[in-house]
Enzyme design. Structure first.
Site, PDB file in Angstrom:
ATOM      1  N   TYR A 148      25.139 -17.630  16.051  1.00  0.00           N
ATOM      2  CA  TYR A 148      24.664 -18.805  15.290  1.00  0.00           C
ATOM      3  C   TYR A 148      25.167 -18.723  13.854  1.00  0.00           C
ATOM      4  O   TYR A 148      25.769 -19.663  13.321  1.00  0.00           O
ATOM      5  CB  TYR A 148      23.126 -18.857  15.335  1.00  0.00           C
TER       6      TYR A 148
HETATM    7  N1  LIG Z   1      14.643 -25.088  10.492  1.00  0.00           N
HETATM    8  C1  LIG Z   1      15.101 -24.012   9.853  1.00  0.00           C
HETATM    9  O1  LIG Z   1      14.342 -23.070   9.514  1.00  0.00           O
HETATM   10  C2  LIG Z   1      16.560 -23.917   9.477  1.00  0.00           C
HETATM   11  C3  LIG Z   1      16.972 -22.807   8.711  1.00  0.00           C
HETATM   12  C4  LIG Z   1      18.307 -22.697   8.354  1.00  0.00           C
HETATM   13  C5  LIG Z   1      19.212 -23.673   8.735  1.00  0.00           C
HETATM   14  N2  LIG Z   1      18.801 -24.719   9.488  1.00  0.00           N
HETATM   15  C6  LIG Z   1      19.809 -25.736   9.865  1.00  0.00           C
HETATM   16  O2  LIG Z   1      19.349 -27.010   9.432  1.00  0.00           O
HETATM   17  C7  LIG Z   1      19.798 -28.030  10.316  1.00  0.00           C
HETATM   18  C8  LIG Z   1      18.617 -28.827  10.832  1.00  0.00           C
HETATM   19  O3  LIG Z   1      17.751 -27.936  11.554  1.00  0.00           O
HETATM   20  P1  LIG Z   1      16.403 -28.395  12.233  1.00  0.00           P
HETATM   21  O4  LIG Z   1      15.447 -27.289  12.075  1.00  0.00           O
HETATM   22  O5  LIG Z   1      16.061 -29.759  11.773  1.00  0.00           O
HETATM   23  O6  LIG Z   1      16.879 -28.425  13.766  1.00  0.00           O
HETATM   24  P2  LIG Z   1      16.551 -29.462  14.940  1.00  0.00           P
HETATM   25  O7  LIG Z   1      17.004 -28.802  16.199  1.00  0.00           O
HETATM   26  O8  LIG Z   1      15.152 -29.932  14.850  1.00  0.00           O
HETATM   27  O9  LIG Z   1      17.508 -30.700  14.610  1.00  0.00           O
HETATM   28  C9  LIG Z   1      18.845 -30.785  15.001  1.00  0.00           C
HETATM   29  C10 LIG Z   1      19.071 -32.157  15.657  1.00  0.00           C
HETATM   30  O10 LIG Z   1      20.459 -32.280  15.944  1.00  0.00           O
HETATM   31  C11 LIG Z   1      20.608 -32.927  17.184  1.00  0.00           C
HETATM   32  N3  LIG Z   1      21.892 -32.505  17.750  1.00  0.00           N
HETATM   33  C12 LIG Z   1      22.248 -31.228  18.104  1.00  0.00           C
HETATM   34  N4  LIG Z   1      23.489 -31.235  18.587  1.00  0.00           N
HETATM   35  C13 LIG Z   1      23.939 -32.528  18.523  1.00  0.00           C
HETATM   36  C14 LIG Z   1      25.151 -33.174  18.888  1.00  0.00           C
HETATM   37  N5  LIG Z   1      26.171 -32.477  19.446  1.00  0.00           N
HETATM   38  N6  LIG Z   1      25.271 -34.508  18.672  1.00  0.00           N
HETATM   39  C15 LIG Z   1      24.253 -35.213  18.143  1.00  0.00           C
HETATM   40  N7  LIG Z   1      23.063 -34.666  17.805  1.00  0.00           N
HETATM   41  C16 LIG Z   1      22.922 -33.334  18.002  1.00  0.00           C
HETATM   42  C17 LIG Z   1      19.428 -32.486  18.019  1.00  0.00           C
HETATM   43  O11 LIG Z   1      19.111 -33.436  19.031  1.00  0.00           O
HETATM   44  C18 LIG Z   1      18.327 -32.337  16.974  1.00  0.00           C
HETATM   45  O12 LIG Z   1      17.505 -33.482  16.928  1.00  0.00           O
HETATM   46  C19 LIG Z   1      20.592 -27.301  11.403  1.00  0.00           C
HETATM   47  O13 LIG Z   1      21.942 -27.267  11.029  1.00  0.00           O
HETATM   48  C20 LIG Z   1      20.043 -25.879  11.357  1.00  0.00           C
HETATM   49  O14 LIG Z   1      20.967 -24.957  11.849  1.00  0.00           O
HETATM   50  C21 LIG Z   1      17.496 -24.870   9.864  1.00  0.00           C
END
Ligand SMILES: NC(=O)c1ccc[n+]([C@@H]2O[C@H](COP(=O)([O-])OP(=O)(O)OC[C@H]3O[C@@H](n4cnc5c(N)ncnc54)[C@H](O)[C@@H]3O)[C@@H](O)[C@H]2O)c1
Length: 340
Positions: free
Chosen positions: A157
């Site tokens: 990841y």
């Molecule tokens: N939540 C955390 O603690 C955290 C920490 C560090 C980084 N991040 C990053 O922040 C971003 C948002 O994270 P989140 O927690 O909201 O995750 P999440 O999984 O809730 O949201 C991601 C969304 O992207 C959509 N998605 C995934 N692949 C897709 C594709 N190929 N085409 C279209 N839509 C697609 C999913 O349906 C989902 O709704 C991500 O990049 C994640 O890696 C999150």
């Protein structure tokens, strides 16, 4: 459209899109609504966004497409011509990347490449995209600074997120495309992710089941409240990356460049022991947890702590919500959403 936000049905994308709509911006959201976790919660977030746009009169459209589908993404850009782009769609989750690395390649590498190309040809003013504190990997030099090296990811990841930062730099260099990478630190709060600890712990504590606590509870995390993250994302997106005039090619700073490229940490700058976080959850629920202590899991970093001085200097903002407040807000939301 003012903004294109990918991942608007996701946790952080929902909060960010909501903030933009509430201040009257036009937004096109791109989210395939995949089933990595409960689709019901994603649909409920989308419904909320429809309601906010109806109330505020802000122009909002949701494109239900996979952004790894190049033609589909190109069509969305052609129709909506976004000025700024915020990439929050991804395959998230540390542990799942040990099971299904291909999902990370599809969304984080292929989807992100398609987005870079659409931003390039769409002459987008600024692309801000999610990275993660996980890129610090094997580094134990705390607090984590954007000026540290990040060449030792300890799971796939993090490797794909670090790849995004490098891919963005090549576009900033070649096409003078302003890009900013945002390294989020463990985000939590209302409408959170069911695969993350706070959600899992809440469900199990309410059901009277033991909660699995890895690394024997010795983790510390810079837990960051989701509204603070959304505020930081919007402020940074509205402040496009510019070349750093002091950047020295003979001694290259990893966080900036002679191209319009930057990286920022967005974290609370206050590491909290995992057991303190669980204590805040027990207080908010009014119920004690039964704890099943387990060893450190493969791919997990023991501690995270964000240096946010660069974020402060750029947009005069740093996340500040204490975990006691944020966890209580999460529990209020959880109880009302699930009616428990
Ligand atoms: N939540 C955390 O603690 C955290 C920490 C560090 C980084 N991040 C990053 O922040 C971003 C948002 O994270 P989140 O927690 O909201 O995750 P999440 O999984 O809730 O949201 C991601 C969304 O992207 C959509 N998605 C995934 N692949 C897709 C594709 N190929 N085409 C279209 N839509 C697609 C999913 O349906 C989902 O709704 C991500 O990049 C994640 O890696 C999150």
């Amino acid at each position: 459209m003012d903004y294109l936000v990918t991942g608007n049905a996701g946790f952080i994308g929902y909060h960010t899109t909501r903030k933009l709509l509430e201040r009257g911006n036009s937004v096109v959201g791109v989210d395939m609504v995949n089933d990595y976790y409960d689709v019901g919660i994603k649909e409920a977030r989308l419904k909320q966004l429809d309601e906010v746009s109806a109330k505020t009169g802000s122009n909002y459209h949701h494109a239900r497409i996979n952004f790894a589908d190049r033609a589909a993404l190109e069509a969305v850009f052609k129709e909506h011509k976004p000025r700024k782009v915020i990439n929050l769609a991804a395959q998230a989750g540390v542990r799942y990347s040990l099971e299904n690395p291909h999902a990370y390649v599809e969304s984080n590498i292929i989807g992100f490449t398609n987005l870079l190309e659409c931003c390039r040809y769409g002459e987008v003013e600024h692309l801000a995209y999610a990275s993660t504190s996980s890129v610090y990997g094997a580094n134990t030099n705390m607090p984590f600074s954007e000026h540290h090296g990040v060449n030792h990811p300890i799971q796939f990841y993090a490797a794909t997120k670090r790849a995004n930062e490098l891919m963005a730099h090549s576009y900033s260099h070649l096409f003078r495309m302003p890009t900013t990478g945002l390294r989020f630190f463990t985000v939590y709060g209302p409408w959170g992710r069911p695969d993350m600890a706070l959600f899992l712990f809440t469900r199990k504590i309410l059901a009277g089941e033991p909660i699995p606590v890895f690394n024997n509870g010795n983790h510390t995390r810079d837990f960051t409240y989701v509204s603070d993250i959304a505020e930081g994302v919007v402020r940074i997106t509205d402040n496009p990356a510019a070349p750093n005039p002091d950047w020295d090619a003979a001694n290259p700073d990893p966080a900036t460049s002679n191209a319009p490229f930057r990286i920022f940490n967005i974290g609370n700058n206050t590491p909290v022991k995992l057991m303190t976080y669980i204590g805040a959850l027990q207080d908010a629920l009014g119920k004690k947890a039964e704890i099943d202590f387990l060893p450190l899991q493969d791919g997990d970093v023991p501690d995270t702590y964000a240096d946010v001085s660069e974020l402060m200097a750029a947009v005069d903002y740093k996340p500040a919500t204490p975990v006691e407040t944020g966890v209580a807000n999460f529990v209020d939301w959880y109880r009302s959403y699930y009616n428990v």
